[in-house]
Design an enzyme around this catalytic site. Structure first.
Site, mmCIF file in Angstrom:
data_model
loop_
_atom_site.group_PDB
_atom_site.id
_atom_site.type_symbol
_atom_site.label_atom_id
_atom_site.label_comp_id
_atom_site.label_asym_id
_atom_site.label_seq_id
_atom_site.Cartn_x
_atom_site.Cartn_y
_atom_site.Cartn_z
ATOM 1 N N SER A 232 -17.291 -8.294 -27.055
ATOM 2 C CA SER A 232 -17.806 -9.146 -28.364
ATOM 3 C C SER A 232 -16.838 -10.659 -28.445
ATOM 4 C CB SER A 232 -17.995 -8.662 -29.331
ATOM 5 O OG SER A 232 -16.737 -8.144 -30.207
ATOM 6 N N HIS B 238 -12.371 -9.638 -34.263
ATOM 7 C CA HIS B 238 -13.442 -10.955 -34.214
ATOM 8 C C HIS B 238 -12.625 -12.267 -34.944
ATOM 9 C CE1 HIS B 238 -17.576 -8.580 -33.690
ATOM 10 N NE2 HIS B 238 -16.621 -8.665 -32.633
ATOM 11 N N ASP C 84 -20.954 -11.125 -38.579
ATOM 12 C CA ASP C 84 -20.702 -9.781 -38.759
ATOM 13 C C ASP C 84 -21.271 -8.850 -39.960
ATOM 14 O OD1 ASP C 84 -19.439 -10.089 -36.300
ATOM 15 O OD2 ASP C 84 -17.076 -9.695 -37.384
#
Length: 197
Positions: A53, A92, A139
């Site tokens: 990701s 992330h 997210d």
């Protein structure tokens, strides 16, 4: 089979020394990990990227070094966080930051002396919204049910300060194949015990 162990049992002092050396290696590794945790102020100062990701910034299997001493996180910074109720670190990028208004207090229900009460904290906590570089959406779907953003103090494990590419694949292989972990640990233990000085 037991007859093959007879030479090692003939000298119990040497066998005990080897077992203690193995225990020393394990305890030293544990102390180094805990020391690194204290220095970085992170429960997991080193993590492995488990998915794609964050490509192209980080690939699956990259080993990340974290730092959690900064009081605030900037937009664009890459962080590692844990989803509440799960023990899977997610790597992330911070897309938005929602700072608390000055003078506003966070309230939590806390049990004090067996009684449930409200505790107020005058230290505001930064709220964050994250997204994987390779993902289409933010997210919010990954967060715990009812959670719209991450809390800097509660959810963030640390900010990425460095990495080593592909070294973490060993960890991924060991977690995806538990039998491999058992074989490797058994082999290492056997080598330490059977090693002659």
């Amino acid at each position: 089979m037991l007859s093959s162990l007879a030479p090692y049992m003939a000298n119990p002092r040497q066998t005990l020394t080897q077992v203690l050396n193995f225990a020393l290696v394990l305890s030293t590794a544990f102390m180094l990990w805990k020391g690194l945790s204290v220095i970085t102020n992170s429960t997991s100062p080193i993590v492995v990227v488990l998915s794609g990701s964050m490509e192209p910034a980080f690939q699956r299997g990259d080993l990340l070094f974290l730092w959690n001493r900064s009081p605030r996180v900037d937009v664009g910074e890459i962080v590692v966080y844990n989803v509440r109720g799960k023990d899977i670190p997610i790597v992330h990028r911070v897309m938005r930051s929602f700072p608390e208004l000055p003078g506003r207090e966070d309230k939590k229900n806390v049990k004090k002396g067996g009684e449930e009460g409200e505790e107020t904290s005058s230290t505001p906590s930064q709220k964050l919204l994250t997204k994987g570089d390779n993902n289409m959406a933010d997210d919010t779907e990954l967060y715990a049910q009812g959670q719209e953003y991450l809390d800097r103090k509660e959810d963030i494990v640390g900010s990425v300060r460095g990495y080593v590419p592909t070294v973490g694949y060993v960890t991924i292989l060991l977690s995806e194949h538990p039998w491999l972990r058992s074989v490797l640990l058994g082999f290492m233990g056997l080598m330490v015990v059977l090693q002659r000085e």
